[in-house]
Design a protein around this motif. Structure first.
Motif, mmCIF file in Angstrom:
data_model
loop_
_atom_site.group_PDB
_atom_site.id
_atom_site.type_symbol
_atom_site.label_atom_id
_atom_site.label_comp_id
_atom_site.label_asym_id
_atom_site.label_seq_id
_atom_site.Cartn_x
_atom_site.Cartn_y
_atom_site.Cartn_z
ATOM 1 N N GLN A 82 0.811 -1.208 0.000
ATOM 2 C CA GLN A 82 0.000 0.000 0.000
ATOM 3 C C GLN A 82 0.852 1.271 0.000
ATOM 4 O OE1 GLN A 82 -3.550 0.246 0.288
ATOM 5 N NE2 GLN A 82 -3.159 2.430 -0.029
ATOM 6 N N THR A 83 1.865 1.318 0.871
ATOM 7 C CA THR A 83 2.653 2.557 0.988
ATOM 8 C C THR A 83 3.519 2.786 -0.244
ATOM 9 O OG1 THR A 83 4.123 1.261 2.340
ATOM 10 C CG2 THR A 83 2.711 2.821 3.449
ATOM 11 N N ILE A 84 3.926 1.694 -0.915
ATOM 12 C CA ILE A 84 4.687 1.875 -2.153
ATOM 13 C C ILE A 84 3.802 2.555 -3.179
ATOM 14 C CG2 ILE A 84 5.933 0.668 -3.978
ATOM 15 C CD1 ILE A 84 6.546 -1.510 -1.944
ATOM 16 N N MET A 85 2.525 2.121 -3.254
ATOM 17 C CA MET A 85 1.604 2.754 -4.185
ATOM 18 C C MET A 85 1.344 4.203 -3.794
ATOM 19 S SD MET A 85 1.492 0.300 -6.035
ATOM 20 C CE MET A 85 0.405 0.575 -7.401
ATOM 21 N N ASP A 86 1.273 4.469 -2.481
ATOM 22 C CA ASP A 86 1.112 5.856 -2.021
ATOM 23 C C ASP A 86 2.282 6.711 -2.475
ATOM 24 O OD1 ASP A 86 -1.248 5.325 -0.815
ATOM 25 O OD2 ASP A 86 -0.436 5.121 1.199
ATOM 26 N N GLY A 87 3.490 6.122 -2.379
ATOM 27 C CA GLY A 87 4.678 6.849 -2.830
ATOM 28 C C GLY A 87 4.611 7.151 -4.311
ATOM 29 N N MET A 88 4.163 6.162 -5.093
ATOM 30 C CA MET A 88 4.019 6.387 -6.534
ATOM 31 C C MET A 88 3.015 7.505 -6.805
ATOM 32 S SD MET A 88 5.997 4.258 -7.929
ATOM 33 C CE MET A 88 5.519 3.994 -9.615
ATOM 34 N N LYS A 89 1.937 7.501 -6.033
ATOM 35 C CA LYS A 89 0.915 8.526 -6.215
ATOM 36 C C LYS A 89 1.508 9.902 -5.955
ATOM 37 C CE LYS A 89 -1.601 10.259 -3.234
ATOM 38 N NZ LYS A 89 -2.459 10.596 -2.110
ATOM 39 N N LEU A 90 2.289 10.011 -4.871
ATOM 40 C CA LEU A 90 2.882 11.311 -4.547
ATOM 41 C C LEU A 90 3.871 11.751 -5.621
ATOM 42 C CD1 LEU A 90 3.402 10.973 -0.724
ATOM 43 C CD2 LEU A 90 1.936 12.579 -1.887
ATOM 44 N N LEU A 91 4.557 10.768 -6.219
ATOM 45 C CA LEU A 91 5.513 11.099 -7.277
ATOM 46 C C LEU A 91 4.793 11.656 -8.502
ATOM 47 C CD1 LEU A 91 8.608 10.705 -7.599
ATOM 48 C CD2 LEU A 91 8.112 8.654 -8.876
ATOM 49 N N LEU A 92 3.579 11.177 -8.744
ATOM 50 C CA LEU A 92 2.832 11.591 -9.934
ATOM 51 C C LEU A 92 1.939 12.795 -9.697
ATOM 52 C CD1 LEU A 92 1.850 8.040 -11.119
ATOM 53 C CD2 LEU A 92 3.302 9.602 -12.359
ATOM 54 N N LYS A 93 1.911 13.305 -8.476
ATOM 55 C CA LYS A 93 1.018 14.406 -8.145
ATOM 56 C C LYS A 93 1.524 15.718 -8.715
ATOM 57 C CE LYS A 93 -2.363 13.518 -5.132
ATOM 58 N NZ LYS A 93 -3.597 14.238 -4.877
ATOM 59 N N GLU A 94 0.573 16.578 -9.076
ATOM 60 C CA GLU A 94 0.954 17.910 -9.522
ATOM 61 C C GLU A 94 1.515 18.702 -8.346
ATOM 62 O OE1 GLU A 94 -2.193 20.122 -11.268
ATOM 63 O OE2 GLU A 94 -0.992 21.927 -11.468
ATOM 64 N N ASP A 95 2.551 19.483 -8.627
ATOM 65 C CA ASP A 95 3.163 20.292 -7.583
ATOM 66 C C ASP A 95 2.516 21.667 -7.603
ATOM 67 O OD1 ASP A 95 4.820 20.998 -5.565
ATOM 68 O OD2 ASP A 95 6.505 21.503 -6.852
ATOM 69 N N ILE A 96 1.586 21.895 -6.664
ATOM 70 C CA ILE A 96 0.866 23.172 -6.645
ATOM 71 C C ILE A 96 1.715 24.197 -5.905
ATOM 72 C CG2 ILE A 96 -1.203 24.349 -5.868
ATOM 73 C CD1 ILE A 96 -2.562 21.570 -6.021
ATOM 74 N N LYS A 97 2.047 25.272 -6.602
ATOM 75 C CA LYS A 97 2.892 26.300 -5.985
ATOM 76 C C LYS A 97 2.048 27.557 -5.774
ATOM 77 C CE LYS A 97 6.947 24.714 -8.506
ATOM 78 N NZ LYS A 97 6.699 24.331 -9.913
ATOM 79 N N VAL A 98 1.932 27.955 -4.510
ATOM 80 C CA VAL A 98 1.200 29.179 -4.209
ATOM 81 C C VAL A 98 1.961 30.353 -4.811
ATOM 82 C CG1 VAL A 98 0.218 30.526 -2.351
ATOM 83 C CG2 VAL A 98 0.534 28.102 -2.084
ATOM 84 N N VAL A 99 1.251 31.274 -5.492
ATOM 85 C CA VAL A 99 1.977 32.365 -6.158
ATOM 86 C C VAL A 99 2.645 33.298 -5.162
ATOM 87 C CG1 VAL A 99 1.014 32.579 -8.446
ATOM 88 C CG2 VAL A 99 -0.322 33.337 -6.490
ATOM 89 N N THR A 100 2.031 33.467 -3.990
ATOM 90 C CA THR A 100 2.588 34.442 -3.046
ATOM 91 C C THR A 100 3.653 33.849 -2.133
ATOM 92 O OG1 THR A 100 0.648 33.936 -1.736
ATOM 93 C CG2 THR A 100 0.632 36.003 -2.929
ATOM 94 N N ARG A 101 4.106 32.641 -2.409
ATOM 95 C CA ARG A 101 5.046 31.993 -1.494
ATOM 96 C C ARG A 101 6.393 32.706 -1.510
ATOM 97 N NH1 ARG A 101 5.551 29.651 -6.344
ATOM 98 N NH2 ARG A 101 7.552 28.754 -6.988
ATOM 99 N N ASP A 102 7.192 32.407 -0.474
ATOM 100 C CA ASP A 102 8.572 32.889 -0.427
ATOM 101 C C ASP A 102 9.412 31.817 -1.126
ATOM 102 O OD1 ASP A 102 11.082 33.756 0.203
ATOM 103 O OD2 ASP A 102 10.502 34.458 2.192
ATOM 104 N N LYS A 103 9.792 32.071 -2.382
ATOM 105 C CA LYS A 103 10.260 30.982 -3.248
ATOM 106 C C LYS A 103 11.423 30.149 -2.690
ATOM 107 C CE LYS A 103 8.289 32.388 -7.534
ATOM 108 N NZ LYS A 103 8.185 33.701 -8.120
ATOM 109 N N PRO A 104 12.592 30.750 -2.389
ATOM 110 C CA PRO A 104 13.696 29.894 -1.921
ATOM 111 C C PRO A 104 13.383 29.188 -0.612
ATOM 112 C CG PRO A 104 14.270 32.212 -1.761
ATOM 113 C CD PRO A 104 13.014 32.141 -2.529
#
Lengths: 355, 117
Positions: A82-104
């Motif tokens: 199960q956790t291996i599949m969870d890891g795969m899911k996280l690898l394939l997830k879109e990386d949502i970046k908040v525009v107002t974030r402090d980038k570095p």
């Protein structure tokens, strides 16, 4: 000589053989050192990933059974992958970046979280001779590098530009910082007796029968162990001390805005940290790799996983503390208790009331 | 000193591994950003004001107390290592040292600093 079939399972000869293999290839001098340390770091990364995957699965099974359900059941036998599949899911997830974030700050927070958890494994003795480098400042080094976790959590809270994340980051900084003091002092109680900060020396001073383990050295040993475990639970941000990520009030704390692999790194670092505090407890109080018949690394694993099991049972049996109770418990109870224990232990060391 | 080289290599290997996984995920993950998705989360409402808000002053005070005790820990580590050879004098000195610090903690306690409001 105690000739048992299990002695053949000691892992140290394997590493010596690999080192000689590198020598045979023609590497020499400093290149050989660099190559062997790099290889060890990659090996440890693989090992820790497997350990973290196992711990996530184990935690879900334990929580399931405590709540009278099965936990993951679908993927393989009792959901073992199960956790291996969870890891795969996280690898394939879109990386949502908040525009107002402090980038570095937003970008480096998960990296620091992982590295701070990973670097501590330089000095963890997994078994007889199974240690990457026996630094003479061993335990102090671990305390120094694992403290960077606080910085990463706070960076995550600040960099996300999110009110929940900021509150979670502030809380975790205050909490980890408060429980750092009793943790350090309960470790010092052991250091007074060993007279060395090296992890190997600490383990060796507990050799012989199991009454030599520090947890059995009455009366200060059990007290130091209990205060250490309490403080370590808080250090690893686990329930009953998981105010920084209290789901009901802070949605998820410092990692609200993280998704995909960045979130996975925080998750991985958290479980590696849990294994680290259990490994330190094993080394300092439970005699490290010492034990009869079974190979040393197996003893280390058994003891460490028992401590991890204890931490998991804490999580699923105790309710969460309020933030004021949390701070007052640290400063008004644990700090005086650990210091009194330290003075008691050093008096016993001076008067030689120990074995 | 070559032992400490391992620490350096572990730091760089750790950073490298994380960056590698980030890059790997960058290659295979979808990416469909749009403005509504990229605003910060505030219970699905539009965020009000900046999120770098003022926070409770108490965090700062606890940080101050922590610094005092952490510096004390720095002094206690060499003492603990060398204690086996030092004898009663070192024990008495450390007890006095800890008592002075606890006087400060007790003062903070009575002043109500340790009470979370």
């Amino acid at each position: 000589m105690n000739v048992t079939p299990f002695v053949l399972l000691e892992l140290q000869p394997v590493f010596i053989w690999l080192y000689q293999l590198l020598e045979k290839i023609g590497l020499s001098g400093s290149w050989l050192t660099v190559a062997s340390y790099t290889g060890l770091s990659l090996f440890l990364f693989g090992l820790l990933s497997v350990v973290a995957l196992f711990l996530v699965w184990w935690e879900r099974k334990i929580s399931g059974h405590i709540q009278q359900r099965y936990g993951p059941m679908r993927n393989g036998w009792h959901g073992w992958y199960q956790t291996i599949m969870d890891g795969m899911k996280l690898l394939l997830k879109e990386d949502i970046k908040v525009v107002t974030r402090d980038k570095p700050v937003f970008f480096w927070a998960p990296i620091i979280a992982f590295v701070a958890a990973f670097v501590a494994y330089v000095v963890i003795p997994f078994g007889k001779g199974l240690i990457v480098a026996d630094l003479n400042i061993g335990i102090l080094y671990i305390l120094a590098v694992t403290t960077f976790t606080v910085i990463s959590l706070f960076m995550a809270g600040w960099g996300s530009h999110n009110k929940y994340a900021l509150l979670g980051g502030m809380r975790s900084a205050a909490q980890v910082v408060s429980y750092e003091v009793p943790m350090v002092v309960s470790i010092l109680t052991v250091i007074v007796f060993t007279g060395s900060l090296s992890m190997v020396d600490i383990v060796n001073s507990q050799s012989g029968i199991f009454f030599n383990w520090f947890i059995f050295r009455l009366p200060f040993g059990p007290i130091a162990f209990l205060t250490y475990i309490t403080a370590a639970t808080a250090e690893a941000n686990r329930t009953p001390f998981d105010i920084p990520e209290a789901e009901q009030e802070l949605v998820a704390g410092y990692n609200v805005e993280y998704s995909g692999m960045k979130f996975a790194m925080f998750f991985l670092a958290e479980f590696i940290n849990m294994f680290t505090v259990a490994a330190i407890a094993t080394t300092l109080f439970l005699g490290g790799w010492h034990g009869a018949i079974l190979p040393s690394w197996l003893w280390f694993l058994i003891k460490t996983l028992s401590i991890v099991l204890l931490l998991m049972l804490f999580r699923w049996t105790y309710p969460r503390l309020r933030v004021d109770q949390l701070m007052e418990f640290a400063w008004k109870f644990l700090v005086p208790l650990t210091f009194a224990n330290l003075i008691l232990a050093s008096w016993m060391k001076y008067a030689r009331w120990y074995w | 000193m070559s032992e400490y080289l391992s620490v350096l290599i572990f730091i760089f290997a750790g950073i490298g591994i994380v960056l590698l996984t980030f890059w790997l995920s960058y290659l295979i993950r979808p990416s469909h950003p749009y403005p509504e998705k990229d605003i910060n989360y505030e219970c699905a409402e539009l965020p009000i004001g900046t999120s770098w808000i003022r926070f409770n002053n108490h965090f700062y005070i606890f940080a101050l107390i922590f610094v005092i005790f952490d510096v004390e820990a720095v002094f206690l580590f060499p003492w603990a290592v060398a204690f086996g050879q030092l004898g009663l004098y070192a024990l008495v000195e450390v007890v006095v040292f800890i008592l002075i610090l606890f006087f400060g903690l007790f003062y903070a306690w009575k002043k109500g600093v340790l009470k979370w409001v």
